[in-house]
Write a protein that holds these residues in place. Sequence first.
Motif, PDB file in Angstrom:
ATOM      1  N   LEU A  41       0.779  -1.137  -0.140  1.00  0.00           N
ATOM      2  CA  LEU A  41      -0.163  -0.057  -0.025  1.00  0.00           C
ATOM      3  C   LEU A  41       0.997   1.291   0.097  1.00  0.00           C
ATOM      4  CD1 LEU A  41      -3.029  -0.869   2.617  1.00  0.00           C
ATOM      5  CD2 LEU A  41      -2.787  -0.915   0.027  1.00  0.00           C
ATOM      6  N   HIS A  42       0.516   2.238  -0.644  1.00  0.00           N
ATOM      7  CA  HIS A  42       1.031   3.390  -0.672  1.00  0.00           C
ATOM      8  C   HIS A  42       0.101   4.353  -0.187  1.00  0.00           C
ATOM      9  CE1 HIS A  42       4.735   3.345  -3.738  1.00  0.00           C
ATOM     10  NE2 HIS A  42       4.723   2.417  -2.630  1.00  0.00           N
ATOM     11  N   TYR A  43       0.554   5.491   0.593  1.00  0.00           N
ATOM     12  CA  TYR A  43      -0.375   6.356   1.302  1.00  0.00           C
ATOM     13  C   TYR A  43      -0.280   7.686   0.640  1.00  0.00           C
ATOM     14  CZ  TYR A  43      -0.553   2.333   4.118  1.00  0.00           C
ATOM     15  OH  TYR A  43      -0.669   1.027   4.772  1.00  0.00           O
ATOM     16  N   GLN A  44      -1.412   8.378   0.298  1.00  0.00           N
ATOM     17  CA  GLN A  44      -1.557   9.465  -0.090  1.00  0.00           C
ATOM     18  C   GLN A  44      -1.976  10.705   1.137  1.00  0.00           C
ATOM     19  OE1 GLN A  44      -3.537  10.827  -3.534  1.00  0.00           O
ATOM     20  NE2 GLN A  44      -2.187  12.381  -4.095  1.00  0.00           N
ATOM     21  N   GLY A  45      -1.491  11.608   1.545  1.00  0.00           N
ATOM     22  CA  GLY A  45      -1.948  12.413   2.545  1.00  0.00           C
ATOM     23  C   GLY A  45      -3.079  13.393   1.948  1.00  0.00           C
ATOM     24  N   GLN A  46      -3.932  13.653   3.208  1.00  0.00           N
ATOM     25  CA  GLN A  46      -5.070  14.478   2.751  1.00  0.00           C
ATOM     26  C   GLN A  46      -5.045  15.520   3.705  1.00  0.00           C
ATOM     27  OE1 GLN A  46      -8.064  11.394   3.598  1.00  0.00           O
ATOM     28  NE2 GLN A  46      -8.491  11.226   1.138  1.00  0.00           N
ATOM     29  N   SER A 203     -11.264  15.394 -12.511  1.00  0.00           N
ATOM     30  CA  SER A 203     -11.761  16.069 -13.841  1.00  0.00           C
ATOM     31  C   SER A 203     -12.394  17.627 -13.550  1.00  0.00           C
ATOM     32  CB  SER A 203     -12.798  15.109 -14.512  1.00  0.00           C
ATOM     33  OG  SER A 203     -13.902  14.968 -13.910  1.00  0.00           O
ATOM     34  N   PHE A 204     -13.130  17.797 -12.432  1.00  0.00           N
ATOM     35  CA  PHE A 204     -13.708  19.036 -12.317  1.00  0.00           C
ATOM     36  C   PHE A 204     -12.423  19.901 -11.796  1.00  0.00           C
ATOM     37  CE2 PHE A 204     -17.169  16.082 -11.773  1.00  0.00           C
ATOM     38  CZ  PHE A 204     -18.255  16.900 -12.390  1.00  0.00           C
ATOM     39  N   ILE A 205     -11.522  19.541 -11.344  1.00  0.00           N
ATOM     40  CA  ILE A 205     -10.214  20.391 -10.508  1.00  0.00           C
ATOM     41  C   ILE A 205      -9.543  20.594 -11.615  1.00  0.00           C
ATOM     42  CG2 ILE A 205      -8.739  20.342  -8.780  1.00  0.00           C
ATOM     43  CD1 ILE A 205     -11.572  19.425  -7.815  1.00  0.00           C
ATOM     44  N   GLY A 238      -7.016  15.382  -6.701  1.00  0.00           N
ATOM     45  CA  GLY A 238      -6.091  15.868  -7.887  1.00  0.00           C
ATOM     46  C   GLY A 238      -5.753  17.018  -7.796  1.00  0.00           C
ATOM     47  N   VAL A 239      -5.511  17.997  -6.672  1.00  0.00           N
ATOM     48  CA  VAL A 239      -5.081  19.209  -6.594  1.00  0.00           C
ATOM     49  C   VAL A 239      -3.584  19.162  -7.028  1.00  0.00           C
ATOM     50  CG1 VAL A 239      -4.873  21.179  -5.271  1.00  0.00           C
ATOM     51  CG2 VAL A 239      -6.634  19.607  -4.966  1.00  0.00           C
ATOM     52  N   GLU A 240      -3.123  20.063  -8.012  1.00  0.00           N
ATOM     53  CA  GLU A 240      -1.831  20.023  -8.428  1.00  0.00           C
ATOM     54  C   GLU A 240      -1.244  21.423  -8.346  1.00  0.00           C
ATOM     55  OE1 GLU A 240      -1.719  18.131 -12.567  1.00  0.00           O
ATOM     56  OE2 GLU A 240      -2.262  16.142 -11.440  1.00  0.00           O
ATOM     57  N   THR A 241      -2.075  22.175  -8.389  1.00  0.00           N
ATOM     58  CA  THR A 241      -1.518  23.735  -8.598  1.00  0.00           C
ATOM     59  C   THR A 241      -1.879  24.693  -7.385  1.00  0.00           C
ATOM     60  OG1 THR A 241      -3.206  24.783  -9.707  1.00  0.00           O
ATOM     61  CG2 THR A 241      -1.682  23.639 -11.089  1.00  0.00           C
ATOM     62  N   ALA A 242      -0.936  25.700  -7.190  1.00  0.00           N
ATOM     63  CA  ALA A 242      -1.390  26.761  -6.011  1.00  0.00           C
ATOM     64  C   ALA A 242      -2.898  27.461  -6.483  1.00  0.00           C
ATOM     65  CB  ALA A 242      -0.229  27.655  -6.052  1.00  0.00           C
ATOM     66  N   LEU A 256      -8.304  18.651   0.980  1.00  0.00           N
ATOM     67  CA  LEU A 256      -7.526  18.681  -0.334  1.00  0.00           C
ATOM     68  C   LEU A 256      -6.581  17.429  -0.219  1.00  0.00           C
ATOM     69  CD1 LEU A 256      -6.756  22.101  -1.105  1.00  0.00           C
ATOM     70  CD2 LEU A 256      -8.660  21.239  -1.518  1.00  0.00           C
ATOM     71  N   GLN A 257      -6.581  16.770  -1.528  1.00  0.00           N
ATOM     72  CA  GLN A 257      -5.593  15.819  -1.895  1.00  0.00           C
ATOM     73  C   GLN A 257      -5.107  15.704  -3.245  1.00  0.00           C
ATOM     74  OE1 GLN A 257      -7.697  12.046  -1.287  1.00  0.00           O
ATOM     75  NE2 GLN A 257      -6.183  10.925  -2.255  1.00  0.00           N
ATOM     76  N   GLY A 258      -3.928  15.748  -3.493  1.00  0.00           N
ATOM     77  CA  GLY A 258      -3.200  16.003  -4.774  1.00  0.00           C
ATOM     78  C   GLY A 258      -1.614  16.068  -4.740  1.00  0.00           C
ATOM     79  N   PHE A 259      -1.399  15.852  -5.978  1.00  0.00           N
ATOM     80  CA  PHE A 259       0.176  16.089  -6.065  1.00  0.00           C
ATOM     81  C   PHE A 259       1.003  17.295  -5.472  1.00  0.00           C
ATOM     82  CE2 PHE A 259      -0.189  12.926  -9.739  1.00  0.00           C
ATOM     83  CZ  PHE A 259      -0.338  11.936  -9.145  1.00  0.00           C
TER      84      PHE A 259
END
Length: 279
Positions: A41-46, A203-205, A238-242, A256-259
């Motif tokens: 498992l990998h874990y992505q922070g929220q 897809s909305f973000i 999918g939040v990728e930008t400021a 929020l969750q994203g790269f």
Amino acid sequence: AKHEGKNGVRTFQPAMGDETTERVDLERDLREALVREEFVLHYQGQFDVRSQALVGFEALVRWQHPTQGLLPPGKFIHVAEDSELILPLGDWVLRQACRQAAAWGANERGFTISVNVSALQFEHANLLQSVEQALASSGLNPRRLILELTESVVLRHPEAAAGHLTRLRDLGVRIALDDFGTGHSSLSLLRQMPIDVLKIDRSFIQDSHPWEAASSRVLIGVMVTLAHGLKMKVTAEGVETAEQHALLRELGCDVLQGFLLSRPLAASQAEALLSPPAA
Ligand code: C2E
Ligand code: CA
Ligand code: CA
Ligand code: CA
């Protein structure tokens, strides 16, 4: 084509397409991978939209393949779902995620662990028991566990789903509706579902065109109003930008969750996202 063999056993003829052979191979490899425990498992922070504090992790499965390296779920999860291997795999994910969250002190620190549940798992009679066992054996507080189900799964058999969700919720776990906005949700059905979190699909973000961005902005605003009106929290993925971060904050998203904030990380790296325990 399938042929009846001598003892009524079906044998496969070489005429069968390569794609099918590949699939059969993959299914066999998956079965072995389960026995050999090749999944990780990998874990992505929220993160809280305002304080930016870590509020949870989403557990995302990968396959540490003996020759092909680390495989993302897109390479194998559909085969697992079609072959019912998703049941033992899903069980493993649930147990592993709960165990890891408990080991990281989720109970004391108060963060959540989100686990993806596929259609077959959700419709299978044993899910409730699996969840109970994963909680009991890990010692994880049920309030720390969030089950993520997609809109399409929940709305396929809405009445049965509402019953399943209620029983899961009675254990104390929470429910998130994943990929929200991509299916065909009926708003009145949504009202009847015991759901705690709406996850707005990426897809909305992420919009490739400015004219889409304007309408996405409106839609995100509507989804947030809807969710909050129904006492649900909103997570944007999918939040990728400021810029996206700032907009989602302005539109009232909660988490929020994203790269931009964190990629999915191996357990040893994800641990670094936790604040040091109070002395
Ligand atoms: P999902 O549940 O929508 O998970 C989010 C996916 O988006 C993850 O892909 C994640 O790496 C990716 N992502 C996160 N932030 C960003 C971002 O800022 N930009 C972009 N472009 N992508 C981002 P991943 O790990 O490849 O997983 C894909 C899908 O596989 C998941 O989509 C989920 O549907 C499924 N999946 C993953 N783990 C499990 C599992 O344990 N069980 C089941 N049933 N399905 C799983
Ligand atoms: Ca998910
Ligand atoms: Ca999603
Ligand atoms: Ca998705």
